[in-house]
Design an enzyme around this catalytic site. Structure first.
Site, PDB file in Angstrom:
ATOM      1  N   HIS A 310       0.827  -1.207   0.000  1.00  0.00           N
ATOM      2  CA  HIS A 310       0.000   0.000   0.000  1.00  0.00           C
ATOM      3  C   HIS A 310       0.863   1.258   0.000  1.00  0.00           C
ATOM      4  O   HIS A 310       0.466   2.283  -0.556  1.00  0.00           O
ATOM      5  CB  HIS A 310      -0.935   0.025   1.207  1.00  0.00           C
ATOM      6  N   HIS A 336     -10.061   5.788  -7.369  1.00  0.00           N
ATOM      7  CA  HIS A 336     -10.715   6.411  -6.219  1.00  0.00           C
ATOM      8  C   HIS A 336     -12.158   6.764  -6.574  1.00  0.00           C
ATOM      9  O   HIS A 336     -12.408   7.374  -7.616  1.00  0.00           O
ATOM     10  CB  HIS A 336      -9.986   7.688  -5.809  1.00  0.00           C
ATOM     11  N   TYR A 346      -2.510  15.725  -2.613  1.00  0.00           N
ATOM     12  CA  TYR A 346      -1.948  17.018  -2.973  1.00  0.00           C
ATOM     13  C   TYR A 346      -1.676  17.874  -1.735  1.00  0.00           C
ATOM     14  O   TYR A 346      -0.851  18.771  -1.763  1.00  0.00           O
ATOM     15  CB  TYR A 346      -2.908  17.763  -3.912  1.00  0.00           C
TER      16      TYR A 346
END
Length: 387
Positions: A310, A336, A346
């Site tokens: 992950h 997503h 971000y």
């Protein structure tokens, strides 16, 4: 029987001299009727917390196998706890908070585990409220205000760390056989369950695409199952680069083909198998990554942080965000369902990233100016000759 008394019949009646202010009989009647309307079902209110949770989970019919396993874990925990034997009418908000605090401080449960437990108890008690068994949900509070959030955020590693780790795996005599897998996970952002579920039919090297519409899971009772992707958005056709295609090509060429391909829910031709001829699942790769990181840290003084499949996915997402990729494009590549999940990546961008981005924009501006200058120069020369 409960009797009510008052010195006044109507609210407008005057109080007898020397008597304290009080509600009138008419006002008390309204209050009693309101209380009767809110009166809970006494019989159902005597059910235990465990019985309530069992009842609630029977309503959850369309859930994934992994979610069902989580439910079973919560049921087993409550069966061992004194809290699970309490009647639901006796559970106060303070009881609910103290139970969760006990799980963290005395039993050593992590914040994320308690979050999962509360994620079952809260809707279960809300069901009792909706059924008019209870008046108030004792788990209606914010968890962050009660517990210390000790959850470890799975941060992306830096590009330099990724480069060093990939080189180590590539050169290591023990783990070099897993290099292609590590490279693919770092450069596609696939979930490990999606990668484990890939079959030969899903990989199109000619068009350089990978079809992702399922995942391979293994249940707690060791059954292998195929499930749909984690979200609807997770079903996608993933474009891959030439270097990633080469990694897949190497895996396919070195693949230990089985005499009789194991079929799981109609799927066969998996990329990797264990010694028993069963396809590898997420746990296998988690174990391999742990061993690789431990071996790296045994050799080098500068330690490598924990790297999991992950973390590879998170690193890919972070690298693409820092490269300036459009968030909606990145959302598609990551599978997503919610753009906010993508946008959270971000928010990890810091000063160094901002500084680098400004430099890149400045270089782009200068390059554009040079292009414009070259376009204008021949025109000025032509005008000079005409004059």
């Amino acid at each position: 029987m409960h009797l009510v008394y008052s010195w006044k019949l109507e609210p407008t009646d005057k109080l007898p001299k020397g008597k304290k202010p009080c509600l009138s009989i008419r006002e008390l009647e309204k209050q009693v009727n309101t209380d009767l309307d809110l009166l809970v079902n006494i019989v159902d209110g005597q059910m235990t917390v465990c019985e309530l949770v069992d009842r609630y989970l029977k309503t959850k019919t369309e859930v994934r196998q992994s979610t069902k396993q989580g439910y079973v874990t919560v049921q087993r925990l409550l069966a061992k706890e004194a809290f699970g034997k309490k009647t639901i009418r006796s559970v106060k908000t303070s009881d609910a908070k103290l139970f969760l605090i006990k799980l963290q401080q005395e039993d050593g449960k992590s914040y994320s585990s308690i979050h999962t437990i509360r994620g079952v108890l809260r809707p279960a008690f809300q069901m009792a409220v909706d059924d008019d068994i209870l008046v108030k949900n004792p788990f209606g509070f914010q968890l962050a205000g009660v517990l210390v959030n000790d959850a470890v955020t799975r941060e992306a590693i830096t590009k330099d760390q990724m480069r060093k780790f990939l080189k180590f795996v590539h050169d290591d005599v023990v783990y070099c056989k897993y290099y292609e897998v590590v490279y693919i996970l770092f450069h596609t952002g696939m979930r490990i369950s999606e990668f484990c579920g890939l079959t030969l039919k899903d990989i199109d090297l000619e068009n350089r695409t990978v079809n992702i519409d399922h995942q391979l899971q293994r249940t707690s009772d060791m059954r292998y199952i195929i499930e749909t992707t984690k979200t609807d958005a997770g079903t996608r056709v993933l474009p891959i680069t030439e270097d990633v295609a080469q990694m897949f090509q190497a895996i396919i060429e070195d693949r230990n083909a089985q005499k009789v391909e194991k079929t799981i829910d109609g799927y066969s031709g998996f990329l990797f198998y264990d010694d028993n001829g069963m396809p590898l699942v997420a746990m296998h790769w988690q174990y391999r990554f742990n061993r690789m990181v431990n071996r790296y840290n045994d050799i080098y003084r500068v330690q490598m942080p924990n790297i999991t499949p992950h973390v590879c996915r998170h690193t890919y997402c972070s690298n693409m965000a820092k490269s300036g990729m459009n968030p909606k494009t990145l959302q598609y590549l990551m599978g997503h369902s919610d753009i906010s999940v993508t946008m959270n990546v971000y928010t990890h961008i810091g000063f160094d990233d901002a500084e680098e981005e400004l430099k890149r924009m400045e270089e782009f501006r200068k390059a554009q100016a040079e292009v414009e200058q070259k376009k204008e120069k021949p025109m000025s020369q032509k005008m000079f000759k005409v004059v």
